[in-house]
Design a protein around this motif. Sequence first.
Motif, PDB file in Angstrom:
ATOM      1  N   LYS A   1      -6.940  11.500   1.106  1.00  0.00           N
ATOM      2  CA  LYS A   1      -8.193  10.757   0.931  1.00  0.00           C
ATOM      3  C   LYS A   1      -8.236  10.096  -0.444  1.00  0.00           C
ATOM      4  O   LYS A   1      -8.747   8.977  -0.587  1.00  0.00           O
ATOM      5  CB  LYS A   1      -9.383  11.699   1.127  1.00  0.00           C
ATOM      6  CG  LYS A   1      -9.543  12.161   2.574  1.00  0.00           C
ATOM      7  CD  LYS A   1     -10.856  12.880   2.812  1.00  0.00           C
ATOM      8  CE  LYS A   1     -10.839  14.267   2.249  1.00  0.00           C
ATOM      9  NZ  LYS A   1     -12.053  15.038   2.634  1.00  0.00           N
TER      10      LYS A   1
ATOM     11  N   ASP B   1      -5.743   5.976   9.031  1.00  0.00           N
ATOM     12  CA  ASP B   1      -6.622   6.296   7.906  1.00  0.00           C
ATOM     13  C   ASP B   1      -7.558   7.440   8.264  1.00  0.00           C
ATOM     14  O   ASP B   1      -7.706   7.810   9.438  1.00  0.00           O
ATOM     15  CB  ASP B   1      -7.446   5.070   7.507  1.00  0.00           C
ATOM     16  CG  ASP B   1      -6.615   4.029   6.774  1.00  0.00           C
ATOM     17  OD1 ASP B   1      -5.485   4.361   6.369  1.00  0.00           O
ATOM     18  OD2 ASP B   1      -7.084   2.887   6.625  1.00  0.00           O
TER      19      ASP B   1
ATOM     20  N   GLU C   1      -6.043   6.904  -0.366  1.00  0.00           N
ATOM     21  CA  GLU C   1      -6.726   5.805   0.324  1.00  0.00           C
ATOM     22  C   GLU C   1      -7.806   5.194  -0.561  1.00  0.00           C
ATOM     23  O   GLU C   1      -7.938   3.964  -0.645  1.00  0.00           O
ATOM     24  CB  GLU C   1      -7.346   6.303   1.629  1.00  0.00           C
ATOM     25  CG  GLU C   1      -6.346   6.571   2.731  1.00  0.00           C
ATOM     26  CD  GLU C   1      -7.022   6.912   4.043  1.00  0.00           C
ATOM     27  OE1 GLU C   1      -8.252   6.661   4.165  1.00  0.00           O
ATOM     28  OE2 GLU C   1      -6.345   7.425   4.946  1.00  0.00           O
TER      29      GLU C   1
ATOM     30  N   ARG D   1       0.827  -1.210   0.000  1.00  0.00           N
ATOM     31  CA  ARG D   1       0.000   0.000   0.000  1.00  0.00           C
ATOM     32  C   ARG D   1       0.858   1.256   0.000  1.00  0.00           C
ATOM     33  O   ARG D   1       0.567   2.215  -0.725  1.00  0.00           O
ATOM     34  CB  ARG D   1      -0.923  -0.006   1.223  1.00  0.00           C
ATOM     35  CG  ARG D   1      -1.702   1.288   1.377  1.00  0.00           C
ATOM     36  CD  ARG D   1      -2.639   1.254   2.550  1.00  0.00           C
ATOM     37  NE  ARG D   1      -3.262   2.555   2.745  1.00  0.00           N
ATOM     38  CZ  ARG D   1      -4.231   2.792   3.622  1.00  0.00           C
ATOM     39  NH1 ARG D   1      -4.698   1.824   4.378  1.00  0.00           N
ATOM     40  NH2 ARG D   1      -4.739   4.003   3.742  1.00  0.00           N
TER      41      ARG D   1
ATOM     42  N   GLU E   1       0.678   3.911  -2.988  1.00  0.00           N
ATOM     43  CA  GLU E   1       0.237   5.293  -2.800  1.00  0.00           C
ATOM     44  C   GLU E   1       1.278   6.290  -3.288  1.00  0.00           C
ATOM     45  O   GLU E   1       0.928   7.365  -3.788  1.00  0.00           O
ATOM     46  CB  GLU E   1      -0.099   5.532  -1.323  1.00  0.00           C
ATOM     47  CG  GLU E   1      -1.360   4.808  -0.864  1.00  0.00           C
ATOM     48  CD  GLU E   1      -1.786   5.198   0.539  1.00  0.00           C
ATOM     49  OE1 GLU E   1      -1.046   5.982   1.191  1.00  0.00           O
ATOM     50  OE2 GLU E   1      -2.841   4.727   0.994  1.00  0.00           O
TER      51      GLU E   1
END
Length: 383
Positions: A132, A200, A135, A53, A57
């Motif tokens: 955001k 998160d 995610e 992840r 990202e």
Amino acid sequence: MLSRLGEMIWADWLWFPEGHGWADLTDGDGVVFPKPKDLWATVPIALCFLVIRQIFERTVATPLAALLGVSDKQRVRASPNPVLEAHFRSTSKHPTQSSIEGLSKQTGCSVRQVQRWFRRRRNQDRPSKVKKFREASWRFTFYLLAFFAGLAVLIDKPWLYDMTLMWENFPKMPLLPSQYWYYMIELGFYLSLLVSVASDVKRKDFKEQIIHHFATIFLITFSWLVNYIRGGTLIMVVHDAADYLMESAKMFNYAGWRKTCNFFFTMFAAVFIFTRLVILPFWIIHTTCVYPLTLYRPFFGYFFFNGLMFTLQILHVFWAALIVRMVIKFLPGKQDIVEDERSDKEETESEEEGEDCELRAKSKNGHMQNGHTPHNNNHQKAD
């Protein structure tokens, strides 16, 4: 004593219908069954997801955000103020009017300045739009791949088309390699979400999300242990069917692509309601709750499994209500973009000015009614 307690907890009559037990899940003649020790594989898988992840990202989501025009506006930081900072951290991020007036006297600032300080301080803690977006793009990628992987696992299985077959020869149903990897990857992903939930974006349904994660993990784990594999794969693919559409709508929302966002959100709402309020309760839960009673006498494992199912279903009804509220907002005559009801919206300077004007108007009326004239801003009071 612990050994006896373990025997009681894992007694055959608790988790299996009469005449069946853990001995039915013993490998033999080239047939493999799920085992509790297999679940340890989800721990390194979850750690891999956390690492992947971070790489995703940085190398994929961030450039994609720039490509779609997602950017963060510059926020005005609250000026250092020990008194206001102490109240913000220890008492309340949203002080009452009386608290604001008290803080105004302590600091020598006007009510308007105190109110603005708290807004700016709250905005500092809110996640950025780019964060955001990253995610959402990560979850979109996983849910999209997981949904089609689930379809590939189930497309040639007869219990996808006749769900009563999920109980055929239970619990002596062999474990297929595709089912093994589907389970391990799904459970590993949800474990990674549970680990990353602290960092998160926190939304208004944070507690419901935690309950959902735990219920999902317990459900996947329990279905693996007692070989409810066929039902478990059906439940997972139904959940993944709508999630990637929601994440795509969020991504376009953050990018400001209003029509595209509304299109994907409408698709998400339709798929969510059909899969989670129609297929799940009336087909899958009916087959796990009603149909088994025609084959076996009720046992504890039956109640435990369906209890988890009903917990998820209650959460689905809760989220469906939020979804309907959001859909109504962009009907003709309403606003033209979807806003996530669960998000904590950033307060803008225009909102500050509007509320400050309202505050001054109320303060002026209050003083005039009491027959007094304010001497300075430090003693303004609102009704």
